[in-house]
Design a protein around this motif. Structure first.
Motif, PDB file in Angstrom:
ATOM      1  N   ILE A 173       0.868  -1.173   0.000  1.00 40.90           N
ATOM      2  CA  ILE A 173       0.000   0.000   0.000  1.00 40.90           C
ATOM      3  C   ILE A 173       0.903   1.220   0.000  1.00 40.90           C
ATOM      4  CG2 ILE A 173      -1.517   1.399   1.469  1.00 40.90           C
ATOM      5  CD1 ILE A 173      -2.861  -1.193   2.356  1.00 40.90           C
ATOM      6  N   GLU A 174       0.615   2.164  -0.888  1.00 42.12           N
ATOM      7  CA  GLU A 174       1.434   3.373  -0.996  1.00 42.12           C
ATOM      8  C   GLU A 174       0.618   4.589  -0.559  1.00 42.12           C
ATOM      9  OE1 GLU A 174       4.258   5.715  -4.303  1.00 42.12           O
ATOM     10  OE2 GLU A 174       3.194   3.860  -4.851  1.00 42.12           O
ATOM     11  N   LEU A 175       1.128   5.305   0.441  1.00 44.94           N
ATOM     12  CA  LEU A 175       0.501   6.540   0.917  1.00 44.94           C
ATOM     13  C   LEU A 175       1.241   7.719   0.304  1.00 44.94           C
ATOM     14  CD1 LEU A 175       0.047   5.650   4.708  1.00 44.94           C
ATOM     15  CD2 LEU A 175      -1.575   5.308   2.820  1.00 44.94           C
ATOM     16  N   GLU A 176       0.587   8.392  -0.640  1.00 41.47           N
ATOM     17  CA  GLU A 176       1.223   9.464  -1.387  1.00 41.47           C
ATOM     18  C   GLU A 176       1.125  10.797  -0.643  1.00 41.47           C
ATOM     19  OE1 GLU A 176      -0.217   9.745  -5.400  1.00 41.47           O
ATOM     20  OE2 GLU A 176      -0.539   7.589  -5.535  1.00 41.47           O
ATOM     21  N   GLY A 177       2.049  11.702  -0.979  1.00 41.35           N
ATOM     22  CA  GLY A 177       2.026  13.047  -0.425  1.00 41.35           C
ATOM     23  C   GLY A 177       1.025  13.936  -1.140  1.00 41.35           C
ATOM     24  N   THR A 178       1.124  15.232  -0.881  1.00 39.25           N
ATOM     25  CA  THR A 178       0.192  16.202  -1.447  1.00 39.25           C
ATOM     26  C   THR A 178       0.152  16.108  -2.967  1.00 39.25           C
ATOM     27  OG1 THR A 178       0.577  17.699   0.404  1.00 39.25           O
ATOM     28  CG2 THR A 178      -0.390  18.646  -1.602  1.00 39.25           C
ATOM     29  N   THR A 179      -1.013  15.937  -3.528  1.00 41.27           N
ATOM     30  CA  THR A 179      -1.170  15.834  -4.980  1.00 41.27           C
ATOM     31  C   THR A 179      -0.656  17.103  -5.653  1.00 41.27           C
ATOM     32  OG1 THR A 179      -3.118  14.424  -4.696  1.00 41.27           O
ATOM     33  CG2 THR A 179      -2.827  15.491  -6.850  1.00 41.27           C
ATOM     34  N   GLY A 180       0.183  16.933  -6.665  1.00 41.00           N
ATOM     35  CA  GLY A 180       0.718  18.072  -7.395  1.00 41.00           C
ATOM     36  C   GLY A 180       2.013  18.622  -6.841  1.00 41.00           C
ATOM     37  N   SER A 181       2.508  18.068  -5.732  1.00 44.63           N
ATOM     38  CA  SER A 181       3.787  18.530  -5.184  1.00 44.63           C
ATOM     39  C   SER A 181       4.922  17.700  -5.763  1.00 44.63           C
ATOM     40  CB  SER A 181       3.785  18.421  -3.657  1.00 44.63           C
ATOM     41  OG  SER A 181       3.786  17.072  -3.235  1.00 44.63           O
ATOM     42  N   SER A 182       6.086  18.330  -5.927  1.00 44.82           N
ATOM     43  CA  SER A 182       7.209  17.613  -6.534  1.00 44.82           C
ATOM     44  C   SER A 182       7.692  16.431  -5.693  1.00 44.82           C
ATOM     45  CB  SER A 182       8.364  18.580  -6.847  1.00 44.82           C
ATOM     46  OG  SER A 182       8.808  19.259  -5.703  1.00 44.82           O
ATOM     47  N   PRO A 183       7.735  16.511  -4.336  1.00 43.58           N
ATOM     48  CA  PRO A 183       8.164  15.317  -3.608  1.00 43.58           C
ATOM     49  C   PRO A 183       7.205  14.140  -3.754  1.00 43.58           C
ATOM     50  CG  PRO A 183       7.510  17.057  -2.084  1.00 43.58           C
ATOM     51  CD  PRO A 183       7.593  17.666  -3.437  1.00 43.58           C
ATOM     52  N   ALA A 184       5.898  14.419  -3.781  1.00 44.79           N
ATOM     53  CA  ALA A 184       4.939  13.332  -3.973  1.00 44.79           C
ATOM     54  C   ALA A 184       5.101  12.715  -5.357  1.00 44.79           C
ATOM     55  CB  ALA A 184       3.515  13.841  -3.782  1.00 44.79           C
ATOM     56  N   ASN A 185       5.197  13.558  -6.365  1.00 43.79           N
ATOM     57  CA  ASN A 185       5.369  13.052  -7.730  1.00 43.79           C
ATOM     58  C   ASN A 185       6.631  12.202  -7.852  1.00 43.79           C
ATOM     59  OD1 ASN A 185       3.102  14.528  -8.445  1.00 43.79           O
ATOM     60  ND2 ASN A 185       4.247  16.225  -9.326  1.00 43.79           N
ATOM     61  N   ASP A 186       7.742  12.740  -7.337  1.00 42.99           N
ATOM     62  CA  ASP A 186       9.037  12.096  -7.552  1.00 42.99           C
ATOM     63  C   ASP A 186       9.252  10.886  -6.650  1.00 42.99           C
ATOM     64  OD1 ASP A 186       9.474  14.030  -9.409  1.00 42.99           O
ATOM     65  OD2 ASP A 186      11.003  15.118  -8.290  1.00 42.99           O
ATOM     66  N   ARG A 187       8.761  10.953  -5.412  1.00 43.94           N
ATOM     67  CA  ARG A 187       8.915   9.791  -4.533  1.00 43.94           C
ATOM     68  C   ARG A 187       8.105   8.612  -5.038  1.00 43.94           C
ATOM     69  NH1 ARG A 187       8.773  13.275   1.166  1.00 43.94           N
ATOM     70  NH2 ARG A 187      10.911  14.082   0.929  1.00 43.94           N
ATOM     71  N   LYS A 188       6.986   8.898  -5.675  1.00 43.36           N
ATOM     72  CA  LYS A 188       6.211   7.820  -6.296  1.00 43.36           C
ATOM     73  C   LYS A 188       6.941   7.290  -7.528  1.00 43.36           C
ATOM     74  CE  LYS A 188       1.702   6.623  -8.238  1.00 43.36           C
ATOM     75  NZ  LYS A 188       1.654   5.374  -7.437  1.00 43.36           N
ATOM     76  N   THR A 189       7.416   8.197  -8.373  1.00 40.83           N
ATOM     77  CA  THR A 189       8.136   7.782  -9.578  1.00 40.83           C
ATOM     78  C   THR A 189       9.348   6.924  -9.229  1.00 40.83           C
ATOM     79  OG1 THR A 189       7.431   9.728 -10.833  1.00 40.83           O
ATOM     80  CG2 THR A 189       9.440   8.624 -11.572  1.00 40.83           C
ATOM     81  N   GLY A 190      10.123   7.372  -8.246  1.00 47.58           N
ATOM     82  CA  GLY A 190      11.331   6.640  -7.874  1.00 47.58           C
ATOM     83  C   GLY A 190      11.038   5.262  -7.323  1.00 47.58           C
ATOM     84  N   PHE A 191      10.051   5.183  -6.442  1.00 47.65           N
ATOM     85  CA  PHE A 191       9.687   3.895  -5.846  1.00 47.65           C
ATOM     86  C   PHE A 191       9.080   2.965  -6.886  1.00 47.65           C
ATOM     87  CE2 PHE A 191       6.647   1.121  -3.647  1.00 47.65           C
ATOM     88  CZ  PHE A 191       7.445   0.574  -2.643  1.00 47.65           C
ATOM     89  N   ASP A 192       8.089   3.470  -7.609  1.00 46.33           N
ATOM     90  CA  ASP A 192       7.369   2.624  -8.568  1.00 46.33           C
ATOM     91  C   ASP A 192       8.285   2.107  -9.671  1.00 46.33           C
ATOM     92  OD1 ASP A 192       5.258   3.376  -6.980  1.00 46.33           O
ATOM     93  OD2 ASP A 192       4.036   4.217  -8.603  1.00 46.33           O
ATOM     94  N   SER A 193       9.267   2.921 -10.077  1.00 49.93           N
ATOM     95  CA  SER A 193      10.146   2.508 -11.174  1.00 49.93           C
ATOM     96  C   SER A 193      10.987   1.288 -10.804  1.00 49.93           C
ATOM     97  CB  SER A 193      11.068   3.663 -11.588  1.00 49.93           C
ATOM     98  OG  SER A 193      11.976   3.993 -10.549  1.00 49.93           O
ATOM     99  N   VAL A 194      11.357   1.183  -9.539  1.00 54.17           N
ATOM    100  CA  VAL A 194      12.098   0.003  -9.080  1.00 54.17           C
ATOM    101  C   VAL A 194      11.160  -1.190  -8.912  1.00 54.17           C
ATOM    102  CG1 VAL A 194      13.473  -0.967  -7.190  1.00 54.17           C
ATOM    103  CG2 VAL A 194      13.875   1.387  -7.956  1.00 54.17           C
ATOM    104  N   ILE A 195      10.006  -0.944  -8.328  1.00 52.37           N
ATOM    105  CA  ILE A 195       9.055  -2.030  -8.061  1.00 52.37           C
ATOM    106  C   ILE A 195       8.587  -2.696  -9.350  1.00 52.37           C
ATOM    107  CG2 ILE A 195       6.747  -2.538  -7.165  1.00 52.37           C
ATOM    108  CD1 ILE A 195       8.985  -2.155  -5.040  1.00 52.37           C
ATOM    109  N   THR A 196       8.358  -1.897 -10.396  1.00 53.41           N
ATOM    110  CA  THR A 196       7.891  -2.475 -11.665  1.00 53.41           C
ATOM    111  C   THR A 196       8.924  -3.402 -12.303  1.00 53.41           C
ATOM    112  OG1 THR A 196       8.631  -0.496 -12.856  1.00 53.41           O
ATOM    113  CG2 THR A 196       6.326  -0.571 -12.180  1.00 53.41           C
ATOM    114  N   LYS A 197      10.180  -3.269 -11.913  1.00 51.95           N
ATOM    115  CA  LYS A 197      11.230  -4.152 -12.435  1.00 51.95           C
ATOM    116  C   LYS A 197      11.348  -5.438 -11.622  1.00 51.95           C
ATOM    117  CE  LYS A 197      13.928  -0.194 -14.056  1.00 51.95           C
ATOM    118  NZ  LYS A 197      15.160   0.611 -13.852  1.00 51.95           N
ATOM    119  N   ASN A 198      10.560  -5.545 -10.577  1.00 56.67           N
ATOM    120  CA  ASN A 198      10.595  -6.724  -9.707  1.00 56.67           C
ATOM    121  C   ASN A 198       9.178  -7.292  -9.608  1.00 56.67           C
ATOM    122  OD1 ASN A 198      13.479  -6.779  -8.241  1.00 56.67           O
ATOM    123  ND2 ASN A 198      12.861  -4.655  -8.545  1.00 56.67           N
TER     124      ASN A 198
END
Length: 322
Positions: free
Chosen positions: A165-190
């Motif tokens: 389960i992923e709890l995202e930060g404020t919608t539209g904020s750069s840390p929320a966008n990027d922390r999701k991108t960084g995490f998801d990009s690794v997870i999709t490879k596994n």
């Protein structure tokens, strides 16, 4: 019209992150003291309080006047705060933009008014505003790498727990966008891992708790919670305990920020892994301001160094957490 750089130099800049031309930016005179604005996004969590204190302490140490505003979680208020600073004709503005798109126009307004802007912690959408042209530079953490680091730890230390389960930060904020991108990009490879649900908790403890409760009920098979910040992770710990589950054992809890309360939970075994997001911006921010006045050219991003906290390192690192 002549091109400002040759193609080869531009290509090098794109590859290496080399400094962009700053000819469009306002000048800043070298002075013994400055009157500068700091437009904070909110003050409802320990990270923001630590960032604000660092800025205030450094301004006081230098003898500068800091015009401080708190947007209280309102993007509209933060826009108004920056416009007020422009009207007050401050020498420069430090801005932690709450969202990456709505703040771009006022950054441009500051530049047109002859006031240089330095972004702290959160960035502006690069399609709307560019470092070296609209603002001096961005100082902060590499949010994508933070997400990468959490996912890398999970891949190596999951103990067979793979339903996330992923709890995202404020919608539209750069840390929320990027922390999701960084995490998801690794997870999709596994492919053994599955993100069951991903929903914003708005970087807030109680919202994170409520969202975690709802998602745990909808997905009882979940055994990993990745929160984009400590506040939501602490809320998730409460949700797990209310559900009769043991956080850190039955369900792995992963977070980003590195506040003292969350680090203590790593020591206690309730949170498994935390990547620090360093909030102590004051020294680097004002050093950058002084350097800019003297003509120093800065890269697009000035990246902070962030440690991490594990079961092995958290006890030793607790004293240094904010």
């Amino acid at each position: 019209m002549k091109r400002p750089v040759q193609f080869g130099m531009l290509a090098l800049a794109l590859v290496t992150g080399t400094v962009l031309a700053q000819t469009m930016l306002p000048k800043l005179a070298v002075k013994a003291t400055y009157r500068v604005g700091f437009a904070q996004t909110e003050s409802n969590n320990p990270w923001r309080l630590a960032q604000t204190k660092s800025m205030q302490d450094e301004a006081k140490r230098l003898g500068y006047q800091l015009v401080y505003t708190d947007a209280a979680g309102s993007t509209a208020k933060q826009v108004a705060d920056v416009r007020s600073m422009i009207a007050q004709k401050v020498d420069a503005i430090f801005l932690s933009p709450r969202e990456d798109k709505p703040l771009a126009p006022v950054v441009a307004e500051a530049r047109k008014a002859g006031i240089p802007v330095i972004l702290l912690d959160r960035n502006i959408d690069p399609a709307l505003s560019k470092a070296g042209a609209d603002y001096v530079t961005f100082i902060g953490s590499d949010f994508i790498k933070e997400g990468n680091r959490v996912a890398d730890w999970l891949v190596k230390n999951n103990g067979g727990k793979t339903n996330i389960i992923e709890l995202e930060g404020t919608t539209g904020s750069s840390p929320a966008n990027d922390r999701k991108t960084g995490f998801d990009s690794v997870i999709t490879k596994n492919p053994q891992f599955k993100i069951l649900a991903s929903q914003t908790g708005n970087f807030a403890r109680d919202t994170g708790r409520q969202v975690a409760e709802t998602l745990l009920q909808a997905h009882p098979e979940a055994n990993v919670i990745y929160a984009h910040n400590d506040e939501m992770a602490i809320g998730a710990v409460s949700a797990l305990e209310a559900a009769g589950k043991k956080p850190g054992v039955d369900v792995l809890v992963l977070s980003i920020d590195g506040g003292k309360e969350a680090v203590k939970m790593v020591v206690d075994g309730k949170i498994n892994y935390v990547v620090e997001c360093n909030p102590r911006f004051g020294p680097e921010a004002f050093k950058t301001l002084q350097g800019y006045a003297k003509g120093t050219k800065y890269p697009v991003k000035v990246i902070n160094t962030d440690r991490d906290y594990t079961a092995q390192s958290a006890k030793a690192g607790l004293a240094g957490a904010y």
